[in-house]
Scaffold this motif. Structure first.
Motif, PDB file in Angstrom:
ATOM      1  N   VAL A 299     -12.404  -6.368  10.147  1.00 28.60           N
ATOM      2  CA  VAL A 299     -13.348  -5.271  10.035  1.00 28.60           C
ATOM      3  C   VAL A 299     -13.596  -5.008   8.561  1.00 28.60           C
ATOM      4  CG1 VAL A 299     -11.502  -3.541  10.144  1.00 28.60           C
ATOM      5  CG2 VAL A 299     -13.851  -2.889  10.712  1.00 28.60           C
ATOM      6  N   SER A 300     -14.828  -4.680   8.238  1.00 29.83           N
ATOM      7  CA  SER A 300     -15.217  -4.369   6.864  1.00 29.83           C
ATOM      8  C   SER A 300     -15.969  -3.048   6.856  1.00 29.83           C
ATOM      9  CB  SER A 300     -16.089  -5.488   6.273  1.00 29.83           C
ATOM     10  OG  SER A 300     -17.277  -5.649   7.034  1.00 29.83           O
ATOM     11  N   THR A 301     -15.725  -2.252   5.821  1.00 30.98           N
ATOM     12  CA  THR A 301     -16.452  -0.999   5.634  1.00 30.98           C
ATOM     13  C   THR A 301     -17.332  -1.130   4.406  1.00 30.98           C
ATOM     14  OG1 THR A 301     -14.727   0.024   4.258  1.00 30.98           O
ATOM     15  CG2 THR A 301     -14.527   0.259   6.649  1.00 30.98           C
ATOM     16  N   HIS A 302     -18.462  -0.451   4.436  1.00 34.93           N
ATOM     17  CA  HIS A 302     -19.488  -0.684   3.426  1.00 34.93           C
ATOM     18  C   HIS A 302     -20.018   0.626   2.865  1.00 34.93           C
ATOM     19  CE1 HIS A 302     -19.727  -4.980   4.491  1.00 34.93           C
ATOM     20  NE2 HIS A 302     -19.451  -4.540   5.703  1.00 34.93           N
ATOM     21  N   GLY A 303     -20.536   0.503   1.637  1.00 36.90           N
ATOM     22  CA  GLY A 303     -21.141   1.633   0.955  1.00 36.90           C
ATOM     23  C   GLY A 303     -22.626   1.432   0.797  1.00 36.90           C
ATOM     24  N   TYR A 304     -23.094   1.466  -0.456  1.00 35.35           N
ATOM     25  CA  TYR A 304     -24.531   1.331  -0.703  1.00 35.35           C
ATOM     26  C   TYR A 304     -25.035   0.022  -0.108  1.00 35.35           C
ATOM     27  CZ  TYR A 304     -23.472   4.878  -4.259  1.00 35.35           C
ATOM     28  OH  TYR A 304     -23.039   6.004  -4.906  1.00 35.35           O
TER      29      TYR A 304
ATOM     30  N   HIS B 105     -21.043   7.585   9.387  1.00 33.83           N
ATOM     31  CA  HIS B 105     -20.790   8.201   8.090  1.00 33.83           C
ATOM     32  C   HIS B 105     -22.101   8.313   7.308  1.00 33.83           C
ATOM     33  CE1 HIS B 105     -16.428   8.505   8.116  1.00 33.83           C
ATOM     34  NE2 HIS B 105     -16.366   7.283   8.629  1.00 33.83           N
ATOM     35  N   SER B 106     -22.253   9.423   6.635  1.00 37.47           N
ATOM     36  CA  SER B 106     -23.446   9.633   5.806  1.00 37.47           C
ATOM     37  C   SER B 106     -23.216   9.287   4.341  1.00 37.47           C
ATOM     38  CB  SER B 106     -23.918  11.089   5.930  1.00 37.47           C
ATOM     39  OG  SER B 106     -22.883  11.983   5.557  1.00 37.47           O
ATOM     40  N   PHE B 107     -21.960   8.993   3.962  1.00 39.39           N
ATOM     41  CA  PHE B 107     -21.623   8.548   2.614  1.00 39.39           C
ATOM     42  C   PHE B 107     -20.944   7.185   2.707  1.00 39.39           C
ATOM     43  CE2 PHE B 107     -22.024  12.156  -0.490  1.00 39.39           C
ATOM     44  CZ  PHE B 107     -22.682  13.036   0.360  1.00 39.39           C
ATOM     45  N   ARG B 108     -20.608   6.643   1.539  1.00 39.55           N
ATOM     46  CA  ARG B 108     -19.929   5.352   1.501  1.00 39.55           C
ATOM     47  C   ARG B 108     -18.596   5.406   2.250  1.00 39.55           C
ATOM     48  NH1 ARG B 108     -19.446   3.965  -4.743  1.00 39.55           N
ATOM     49  NH2 ARG B 108     -18.762   6.140  -4.764  1.00 39.55           N
ATOM     50  N   VAL B 109     -18.347   4.382   3.066  1.00 35.25           N
ATOM     51  CA  VAL B 109     -17.094   4.322   3.829  1.00 35.25           C
ATOM     52  C   VAL B 109     -16.053   3.673   2.920  1.00 35.25           C
ATOM     53  CG1 VAL B 109     -16.051   3.678   6.022  1.00 35.25           C
ATOM     54  CG2 VAL B 109     -18.522   4.006   5.887  1.00 35.25           C
ATOM     55  N   LEU B 110     -15.398   4.505   2.107  1.00 33.95           N
ATOM     56  CA  LEU B 110     -14.522   4.011   1.044  1.00 33.95           C
ATOM     57  C   LEU B 110     -13.096   3.771   1.493  1.00 33.95           C
ATOM     58  CD1 LEU B 110     -15.737   6.303  -1.878  1.00 33.95           C
ATOM     59  CD2 LEU B 110     -16.372   3.936  -1.434  1.00 33.95           C
ATOM     60  N   TYR B 111     -12.672   4.337   2.613  1.00 38.39           N
ATOM     61  CA  TYR B 111     -11.258   4.293   2.996  1.00 38.39           C
ATOM     62  C   TYR B 111     -11.120   3.744   4.414  1.00 38.39           C
ATOM     63  CZ  TYR B 111     -11.527   7.559  -0.884  1.00 38.39           C
ATOM     64  OH  TYR B 111     -11.822   8.142  -2.083  1.00 38.39           O
ATOM     65  N   LEU B 112     -10.071   2.956   4.601  1.00 41.12           N
ATOM     66  CA  LEU B 112      -9.833   2.276   5.882  1.00 41.12           C
ATOM     67  C   LEU B 112      -8.344   2.099   6.085  1.00 41.12           C
ATOM     68  CD1 LEU B 112     -10.751   0.514   8.368  1.00 41.12           C
ATOM     69  CD2 LEU B 112     -10.766  -1.418   6.789  1.00 41.12           C
ATOM     70  N   ALA B 113      -7.883   2.323   7.316  1.00 41.06           N
ATOM     71  CA  ALA B 113      -6.494   2.071   7.697  1.00 41.06           C
ATOM     72  C   ALA B 113      -6.453   1.671   9.159  1.00 41.06           C
ATOM     73  CB  ALA B 113      -5.615   3.302   7.448  1.00 41.06           C
TER      74      ALA B 113
END
Length: 491
Positions: A418-423, A445-453
């Protein structure tokens, strides 16, 4: 037919062609037969059965699209005119099962298992001779036993169709597009270089919010405050759980690393050594690695804090990603200098260096299924996920995600990540490796998805963003397919 007319007809046929072909002679005999007053019965057939005068052929087993190059009207432009196209609704397994059910009921195909039907279709497509094998078969033959049993059946479909519907089929995997839980996370910083969320083996989530670290129990949903750094004029920049015990490390803006006992809510140790904020932490047993904006990576044994630490110098800008390999022998580090470095357990210089990324490398994850497989993701100017074979030092694959890659995590049970993304799309993507096909795309999410666990059972994930929310998703299955799982090979 008049004998004179028949004689003139034969002479005219001989005059037009020097040697009468077998086809023309067959046509003449057939014409004579139809016009002869003595033709009271149909032409003798090789089969003993008698048929009606309509001669309606059976479509059973005939690949009509292949035989006559049939192309659907809604074919996409650029498609070859002779290509074989599937009917609408048959792309999915449900559509294929429905097609087989129709063949049973309308054409008497007698299909009892989907796997057998797929094998038959492959055989038909593999040989051209089978294309016209059953085109002019004039009757669907059914056994007398089937006819007698179907007359007293209470089901609207035949017995073979009932077996087809009861045949085991692999259930299609569905990933919910909606998080099963959403938590408020006020003061969760929107900073690409920080790591403020981690999930422990005891099923406790640690989150750094401003100057405090909070613990949320996934079993009881209870929230407790672990520490508050406001009295020291400091703030939290990273958190990380130890795998063996209930210890959590906290990196601060002033360059300190604190070790806390979560169960007792007691600070055990404070270690200095960094001159700038500590944005990345990674445990390896009792040894803790910390990466900082001062471009250093420090490795220290938490059991003997007075012992000299090992200084790893290799990055030219802030270290924002740290991950130990599953065998605890190699450390991967990513920095704002667009470099990905691999370190040995006992060495102080990198054994491998990768410079293909064109933006900061924060997203790092080792595969638990293939030894030496490392995945990394680049920032806004790069947007790519790259895979490396650290055993040979060779790049493997690369995929352009179209947006900033903030985090990566492999599934513990299947060969997926799984990968989370920002801009600019702020999305969560689930990939299948090595085909790199997207299994799911999650948004919210309405902002960058910066954190993942990842949860300790490996089934759920939690994501955090600058919109000050934590969202929990069920993305991974529990089917164990790891090549490193020795118990899966024991029979």
């Amino acid at each position: 037919m008049d004998p004179g007319f028949e004689r003139r007809l034969l002479m005219q046929q001989k005059a037009t062609s020097p040697a009468a072909s077998p086809i023309s002679s067959v046509r003449i005999r057939y014409f004579m037969h139809l016009n002869s007053p003595l033709s009271c019965s149909p032409v003798a057939s090789p089969s003993k059965e008698r048929y009606s005068d309509r001669f309606i052929p059976s479509r059973l087993g005939a690949a009509w699209k292949s035989n006559y190059n049939y192309v659907q009207e809604n074919n996409e432009p650029g498609t070859h005119s002779g290509s074989i196209t599937r009917e609408a609704g048959t792309e999915t397994k449900e559509g294929f099962a429905y097609q087989c059910l129709l063949k049973n009921e309308l054409l008497g195909a007698g299909i009892e298992d989907l796997k057998e039907c797929q094998l038959e279709d492959r055989k038909v497509l593999s040989s051209n001779s089978n294309y016209v094998h059953n085109v002019f078969q004039y009757q669907v033959r059914r056994s007398k036993k089937e006819e007698s049993s179907s007359a007293y059946s209470l089901s609207p479909v035949s017995k073979k169709s009932q077996r087809l519907l009861r045949s085991p089929r692999k259930s299609t995997r569905k990933i919910s597009k909606i998080p099963f839980k959403v938590l408020d996370a006020p003061e969760l910083q929107d900073d690409f270089y920080l790591n403020l969320v981690d999930w422990s083996a005891q099923n406790i989530l640690s989150v750094g919010l401003g100057t405090c670290v909070y613990l949320w129990s996934a079993c009881t949903s209870q929230v407790t405050k672990l520490c508050d750094l406001s009295s020291d004029g400091d703030s939290v920049t990273s958190v990380s759980w130890s795998e063996r015990n209930g210890l959590v490390s906290v990196g601060t803006y002033k360059g300190l690393v604190q070790i806390w006992d979560a169960s007792a809510q007691k600070k055990l140790l404070t270690m200095d050594g960094h001159s700038a904020r500590v944005g990345a932490l990674a445990w390896n047993g009792d040894m803790l690695s910390s990466g900082s904006r001062d471009r250093l990576i420090l490795q220290r044994d938490t059991r003997s804090p007075t012992q000299l630490e090992r200084r790893l110098v290799g990055h030219r800008q802030e270290v924002c990603g740290l991950k130990w390999s599953p065998d605890h022998q190699h450390l991967a580090s990513g920095g704002n200098d667009n470099k990905l470095l691999v370190w040995n357990l006992s060495g102080s210089t990198p054994i491998q260096q990768y410079s293909e990324h064109t933006a900061a490398v924060k997203a790092i994850s080792w595969s638990p299924h293939q030894h030496g497989l490392l995945a990394s993701g680049g920032g806004t100017a790069d947007r790519r996920i790259r895979f490396w074979n650290t055993l040979t030092g060779q790049p493997l694959q690369c995929v352009d995600t179209g947006s900033q890659v903030c985090n990566l995590a492999w599934s513990k049970h299947s060969n997926e990540l799984v990968s989370t993304h920002g801009y600019s799309q702020n999305q969560i993507l689930v990939w299948k490796y090595p085909s790199l096909t997207q299994v799911a795309k999650l948004t919210g999410h309405s902002f960058r998805v910066l954190y993942l666990a990842v949860s300790p059972d490996g089934e759920a994930i939690v994501t955090g963003a600058g919109d000050e929310t934590l969202r929990f998703w069920n993305v991974f299955s529990k089917e164990s397919k790891s090549e490193l799982n020795l118990f899966s090979r024991i029979r």
